[in-house]
Design a protein around this motif. Structure first.
Motif, PDB file in Angstrom:
ATOM      1  N   ASN A  28       0.819  -1.216   0.000  1.00  0.00           N
ATOM      2  CA  ASN A  28       0.000   0.000   0.000  1.00  0.00           C
ATOM      3  C   ASN A  28       0.852   1.264   0.000  1.00  0.00           C
ATOM      4  O   ASN A  28       0.447   2.289  -0.550  1.00  0.00           O
ATOM      5  CB  ASN A  28      -0.947  -0.008   1.195  1.00  0.00           C
ATOM      6  CG  ASN A  28      -2.260  -0.690   0.848  1.00  0.00           C
ATOM      7  OD1 ASN A  28      -2.804  -0.469  -0.238  1.00  0.00           O
ATOM      8  ND2 ASN A  28      -2.733  -1.541   1.735  1.00  0.00           N
ATOM      9  N   TRP A  55      -0.011   6.281  -4.623  1.00  0.00           N
ATOM     10  CA  TRP A  55      -0.459   7.215  -5.667  1.00  0.00           C
ATOM     11  C   TRP A  55      -1.719   6.722  -6.380  1.00  0.00           C
ATOM     12  O   TRP A  55      -2.446   7.486  -6.995  1.00  0.00           O
ATOM     13  CB  TRP A  55       0.656   7.404  -6.707  1.00  0.00           C
ATOM     14  CG  TRP A  55       1.196   6.076  -7.180  1.00  0.00           C
ATOM     15  CD1 TRP A  55       2.246   5.397  -6.652  1.00  0.00           C
ATOM     16  CD2 TRP A  55       0.679   5.250  -8.232  1.00  0.00           C
ATOM     17  NE1 TRP A  55       2.432   4.202  -7.294  1.00  0.00           N
ATOM     18  CE2 TRP A  55       1.485   4.093  -8.276  1.00  0.00           C
ATOM     19  CE3 TRP A  55      -0.376   5.384  -9.143  1.00  0.00           C
ATOM     20  CZ2 TRP A  55       1.265   3.073  -9.195  1.00  0.00           C
ATOM     21  CZ3 TRP A  55      -0.599   4.358 -10.053  1.00  0.00           C
ATOM     22  CH2 TRP A  55       0.217   3.224 -10.064  1.00  0.00           C
ATOM     23  N   ALA A  56      -1.976   5.412  -6.293  1.00  0.00           N
ATOM     24  CA  ALA A  56      -3.057   4.826  -7.082  1.00  0.00           C
ATOM     25  C   ALA A  56      -4.422   5.251  -6.528  1.00  0.00           C
ATOM     26  O   ALA A  56      -4.567   5.472  -5.326  1.00  0.00           O
ATOM     27  CB  ALA A  56      -2.939   3.304  -7.070  1.00  0.00           C
ATOM     28  N   PRO A  57      -5.418   5.360  -7.412  1.00  0.00           N
ATOM     29  CA  PRO A  57      -6.749   5.716  -6.924  1.00  0.00           C
ATOM     30  C   PRO A  57      -7.333   4.581  -6.069  1.00  0.00           C
ATOM     31  O   PRO A  57      -7.127   3.414  -6.378  1.00  0.00           O
ATOM     32  CB  PRO A  57      -7.561   5.902  -8.212  1.00  0.00           C
ATOM     33  CG  PRO A  57      -6.818   5.133  -9.256  1.00  0.00           C
ATOM     34  CD  PRO A  57      -5.365   5.190  -8.867  1.00  0.00           C
ATOM     35  N   GLY A  58      -8.013   4.979  -5.009  1.00  0.00           N
ATOM     36  CA  GLY A  58      -8.659   3.980  -4.158  1.00  0.00           C
ATOM     37  C   GLY A  58      -7.759   3.423  -3.073  1.00  0.00           C
ATOM     38  O   GLY A  58      -8.199   2.619  -2.261  1.00  0.00           O
ATOM     39  N   ALA A  59      -6.484   3.859  -3.037  1.00  0.00           N
ATOM     40  CA  ALA A  59      -5.569   3.362  -2.009  1.00  0.00           C
ATOM     41  C   ALA A  59      -5.933   3.981  -0.657  1.00  0.00           C
ATOM     42  O   ALA A  59      -6.468   5.090  -0.630  1.00  0.00           O
ATOM     43  CB  ALA A  59      -4.119   3.710  -2.384  1.00  0.00           C
ATOM     44  N   TYR A  81      -5.563  -0.129  -0.311  1.00  0.00           N
ATOM     45  CA  TYR A  81      -6.400  -1.282  -0.599  1.00  0.00           C
ATOM     46  C   TYR A  81      -6.448  -2.188   0.625  1.00  0.00           C
ATOM     47  O   TYR A  81      -5.439  -2.367   1.288  1.00  0.00           O
ATOM     48  CB  TYR A  81      -5.836  -2.053  -1.793  1.00  0.00           C
ATOM     49  CG  TYR A  81      -5.737  -1.207  -3.027  1.00  0.00           C
ATOM     50  CD1 TYR A  81      -6.879  -0.857  -3.736  1.00  0.00           C
ATOM     51  CD2 TYR A  81      -4.504  -0.732  -3.461  1.00  0.00           C
ATOM     52  CE1 TYR A  81      -6.792  -0.055  -4.861  1.00  0.00           C
ATOM     53  CE2 TYR A  81      -4.410   0.066  -4.587  1.00  0.00           C
ATOM     54  CZ  TYR A  81      -5.560   0.404  -5.281  1.00  0.00           C
ATOM     55  OH  TYR A  81      -5.473   1.200  -6.383  1.00  0.00           O
TER      56      TYR A  81
END
Lengths: 294, 366
Positions: free
Chosen positions: A140, A145-149, A151
């Motif tokens: 994580n 930077w990823a969307p929805g992180a 996870y």
């Protein structure tokens, strides 16, 4: 009188050959061993699961085991085992395929990497998973930077399946690796020389050749997952409770052997059903092959 | 049989010396319990087999109790780590592998219910008086030697300097944001008491527990509970990895983290205490040695030594006087903390554990 003498005559005849007698002698220790340590415990478990508190016969432990929350745990167990079997087959296949193309030295090293984590205790390994998969874990943090992180990779079904799949991977890889090493590369070359494309070679030549290995690897990981409970308990939540956890709870906490025995018998039946299913599928496949060959 | 017992008692009381005690035990062992195995008949050193739960607790017991006991009496101590179910099965077969059982008082009550424990002869345990073991920790079959507590552990850096004071704060996820962890029935008794305390039930009115109300209150927190822990170190791991900001914890399990500088602390308000104790297995082979080891372990100074080696809270109030102030402050059992918590009502849990556990699973799977 005649009947009495006739009866022992038959086994005597059977025992006449020296070879048979020696064979029985050799088999005896194992047979006794299995009778005492395998058949007897299973039969007594079966009886335990059918016994009431007062000793009379009953089916209510099975009714208990197949209703309410116990039934949903049973279904969860089947679901997680199936998911694990499928995923460990896919990853095992990819990994074994890659390893079987490596030089023996590198192949050995790769196998070591697959197997070594399993020498670490389950608890320590799980803490490793927390460091890796937690909300503030390595995965994580790198995917921040990823969307929805972040996870949620732990304490849900995903976490459990990641854990159990990694546990089953050595079995599938070892099994499939053996089968793949046995595949005659000449057959693939021959198919290519006849103009078959890579996909066709894979589907019509390679896959049928390794299919028995796939079936047994999938079955093995399914059956092993059925009785699994440390990883699901550590990496999952209550919705991932496996039936082995319930059995353990009943025996160690509630001293309730009858209910535990009933669930154990159900687990055994499920395993046998799985074996039967694979046998059925492979015999269907064999008969189909025969038909297409003729 | 009855006469032999009284003779032995008088003999032990009269002479008292350790060497004489050993001699008496050996001499009378044979007529003590007709059905037991006579393991000391070999004439060599006497032994006693004690069941404990092993791990770091087992190591502390070895250091603080078993080794000094052997030094003092010459009786060697063998340790057995066995779960309740197989132990009970052994006792029912009449051949228990162990003599002395160190287990929770609740387990002892279960054993006693199954007629698996010797009825204790209190006159043979002299340290009951010298260590001032409280009366409520002395039952017919088991003597409480210590308790462990379940309380709040939290990250000190998570709430902007505020610290949770009660179970109501544990439930208040607006003021104290972040995930929670609570205990699963695999780890310990479901934490219904904490829910009721959070809902305003006074500590002395908890039992009998209002199960419906407790589950209703638990439901309010359900979505914030990230993990139900089932082993002692897990709450500490979850807190130090910042997976959760607050967790229930077995008191003492975060002391090591604090030493390592992890910003975690405990809140003892509303701590749930559960006692552990000693009992003697029915038909044990070495009853006399088991009494001696039990008596030795219950001495105030021995309890204090154990508390130095492991965060277990002695049942003897005298033991706390034998600790330094720092050592005392670290223990939840210290007199100044005692009013903060409550004793688990094991009678209630014995009756309701199975049903509550089942319901817990239904609730948690929701």
């Amino acid at each position: 009188m005649a009947a009495l003498t006739a009866a022992p005559a038959r086994p005597r005849k059977l025992l006449a050959s020296r070879k048979t007698r020696v064979g029985i002698l050799y088999a005896l220790p194992v047979v006794v061993y299995l009778l005492v340590l395998f058949v007897y415990p299973i039969i007594s478990t079966l009886f335990l699961s059918l016994k009431n508190a007062d000793g009379s016969l009953t089916l209510h432990w099975y009714v208990d085991a197949l209703t309410g929350v116990n039934l949903s745990v049973l279904i969860t167990t089947l679901r997680i085992s199936a998911e694990t079997a499928l995923l460990s087959l896919v990853f095992g296949f990819i990994l074994a395929n890659a390893i079987s193309r490596l030089r023996p030295l590198w192949a050995g090293l790769a196998m070591l990497i697959v197997v070594v984590p399993h020498f670490i205790s389950a608890l320590v390994r799980t803490y490793g998973w927390i460091i890796l998969l937690g909300d503030k874990g390595l995965v994580n943090e790198t995917l921040a930077w990823a969307p929805g992180a972040p996870y949620h990779l732990l304490y849900n079904e995903l976490g459990v399946v990641i854990g159990t799949t990694s546990m089953m991977l050595p079995y599938t890889v070892l099994l499939l690796y053996g089968v793949m090493r046995g595949v005659d590369r000449g057959l693939l070359a021959a198919a290519a020389s006849m103009g078959a494309g890579r996909v066709t070679i894979f589907r019509r030549v390679y896959l049928p050749l390794v299919a028995p290995g796939l079936a047994s690897a999938g079955l093995l990981s399914f059956i092993l997952s059925l009785g699994y409970y440390i990883t699901p308990a550590l990496m999952g939540g209550p919705n991932q409770t496996m039936i082995a956890t319930l059995i353990n709870q009943q025996v160690t906490k509630e001293n309730q052997w009858n209910g535990a025995a009933a669930q154990g018998v159900l687990l055994l039946l499920l395993t046998l059903a799985g074996l039967l299913l694979v046998k059925l599928i492979s015999s269907l496949g064999a008969s189909a092959k025969k038909r297409s060959a003729s | 049989m009855k006469d032999a017992r009284i003779d032995r008692r008088l003999f032990l009381r009269g002479i008292g010396g350790v060497a004489a005690g050993v001699a008496a035990a050996t001499a009378l062992g044979a007529c003590g319990t007709g059905t037991s195995r006579v393991s000391s008949s070999g004439g060599g050193g006497k032994t006693v087999v004690v069941r404990d739960s092993g791990g770091s607790y087992g190591a502390a017991l070895q250091k603080a109790i078993y080794t000094p006991f052997t030094q003092e009496t010459g009786i060697s101590v063998k340790v057995l780590n066995l779960d309740n179910a197989p132990l009970l099965a052994q006792i029912k077969q009449g051949r228990p592998q162990c003599d002395l059982i160190n287990d929770s008082m609740m387990s002892h009550a279960k054993y006693a219910g199954q007629d698996a424990l010797e009825k204790l002869d209190r006159d043979r345990i002299t340290s009951l008086k010298s260590a001032k073991i409280p009366d409520n920790q002395i039952t017919d079959h088991a003597i409480g030697h210590s308790f462990y507590g379940q309380c709040i552990a939290y990250r000190t850096d998570a709430f902007g300097g505020r610290k949770p004071e009660s179970w109501a704060d544990f439930w208040d996820t607006k003021a104290f944001q972040g995930g929670r962890a609570m205990c699963s029935p695999d780890g310990d008794l479901p934490e219904l008491e904490f829910a009721l305390l959070a809902d305003g039930v006074p500590m002395d009115k908890l039992y009998p527990l209002d199960v419906d109300r407790a589950f209703k209150v638990l439901t309010r927190l359900r979505s914030e509970i990230k993990k139900f822990w089932d082993s002692g170190p897990l709450p500490g791991v979850l807190l130090s990895r910042q997976e959760v900001t607050m967790s229930t914890v077995w008191d003492g399990r975060i002391a090591d983290l604090q030493k390592q500088g992890v910003p975690v602390a405990r809140q003892l308000n509303g701590i749930r205490r559960q006692f552990s104790g000693y009992a003697i297995a029915k038909d044990a082979a070495n009853v006399d040695a088991a009494y001696q080891l039990m008596d030795f372990s219950l001495r105030a100074e021995v309890q204090a030594n154990l508390a130095k080696a492991f965060p277990s809270n002695p049942s003897s109030p005298v033991a706390y006087e034998k600790l330094t102030e720092d050592e005392r402050n670290a223990l939840a059992g210290a007199p100044q903390y005692y009013d903060k918590g409550f004793d688990t009502d094991i009678d209630w849990w014995l009756k309701n554990e199975a049903a509550v556990t089942q319901r817990w699973l239904e609730w948690a799977r929701g």
